[in-house]
Design an enzyme around this catalytic site. Structure first.
Site, PDB file in Angstrom:
ATOM      1  CG  ASP A   6      -4.761  14.551  -3.918  1.00  0.00           C
ATOM      2  OD1 ASP A   6      -5.688  15.096  -3.300  1.00  0.00           O
ATOM      3  OD2 ASP A   6      -4.643  13.316  -4.038  1.00  0.00           O
ATOM      4  CE1 TYR A   8      -6.245  11.514   4.224  1.00  0.00           C
ATOM      5  CE2 TYR A   8      -6.899  13.662   3.381  1.00  0.00           C
ATOM      6  CZ  TYR A   8      -6.593  12.833   4.441  1.00  0.00           C
ATOM      7  OH  TYR A   8      -6.622  13.326   5.729  1.00  0.00           O
ATOM      8  CB  SER A 119      -6.060  18.051   0.901  1.00  0.00           C
ATOM      9  OG  SER A 119      -6.696  16.873   1.348  1.00  0.00           O
TER      10      SER A 119
END
Length: 223
Positions: A6, A8, A119
């Site tokens: 991932d 963020y 993402s």
């Protein structure tokens, strides 16, 4: 066994935009409020992705991020500050990594297992963010939910990685700081490592992580 990350909150510090803006001249209105703003902005941003996927009303992550910020600023009585809004959005495009991330990614890439990000970010956001952070070259592949027009934790999002690497779900080692993302990836069948930087409790969700650590460095020690 590809390593999939991932972005963020896992590689990039999502609180940094509000924190940096609050430290700048002319942004005194944010000085005492930036932690509240950062938390509310992030929570609303994620909530919008889940709701839009459920309603099948997709818009890309940049539009979601803008909308979440606008409502958060209004909620905090800061919606009249156009300069603040513009600065926060500008900073969000160039979020810094957490301190250990660049060096750990470099070491992980040496394993030659395949490196990717998976993402919610739009392709343009990811290109800008990974480039600004200086980590784009660490990854063989960049998967954005924009290709499917649906957000994590929809199972089809995680399937992008297994399709691309031509592997079984359990062969993917997935790293995320978001427990709902870990749950979704684990339910799909990934081997998951929760980067629990904030020491949060696990929510009442299926597919607990295979491992829980407090940094990417600690995760590297497990693989």
């Amino acid at each position: 066994m590809p390593y999939v990350f991932d972005v963020y909150g896992t590689l990039l510090d999502v609180d940094a935009a509000a924190r940096e803006a609050a430290s700048e001249s002319g942004m005194e209105a944010l000085a005492a409020k930036w932690p509240e703003l950062a938390a509310a902005w992030r929570a609303r941003q994620l909530s919008y992705t889940w709701l839009r996927t459920t309603m099948q009303r997709y818009t890309d992550f940049w539009a979601v991020t803008e909308g979440a910020l606008d409502v958060t600023l209004a909620e905090m009585g800061l919606d009249g500050d156009a300069a603040l809004r513009a600065r926060l959005l500008s900073l969000y495009t160039t979020l810094p990594t957490y301190d250990e991330v660049p060096a750990v990614l470099t070491e992980m890439a040496k394993d030659d297992q395949g490196m990717a990000v998976l993402s919610n970010g739009s392709p343009k956001m990811l290109e800008m963010a990974l480039g600004a952070a200086g980590i784009a070259s660490r990854f063989d592949r960049v998967f954005s939910v924009d290709a499917l027009k649906r957000y994590k934790p929809d199972p089809l999002v995680y399937q992008m990685a297994t399709d691309a690497f031509d592997c079984a779900p359990a062969d993917v080692v997935f790293f995320s700081s978001n427990n709902w993302d870990i749950s979704g990836a684990g339910a799909f069948g990934f081997t998951t490592i929760w980067i629990n930087r904030a020491g949060k409790l696990w929510d009442d969700l299926p597919a607990r992580p295979a491992h829980v650590v407090t940094s990417l460095s600690a995760a590297f020690d497990l693989i």
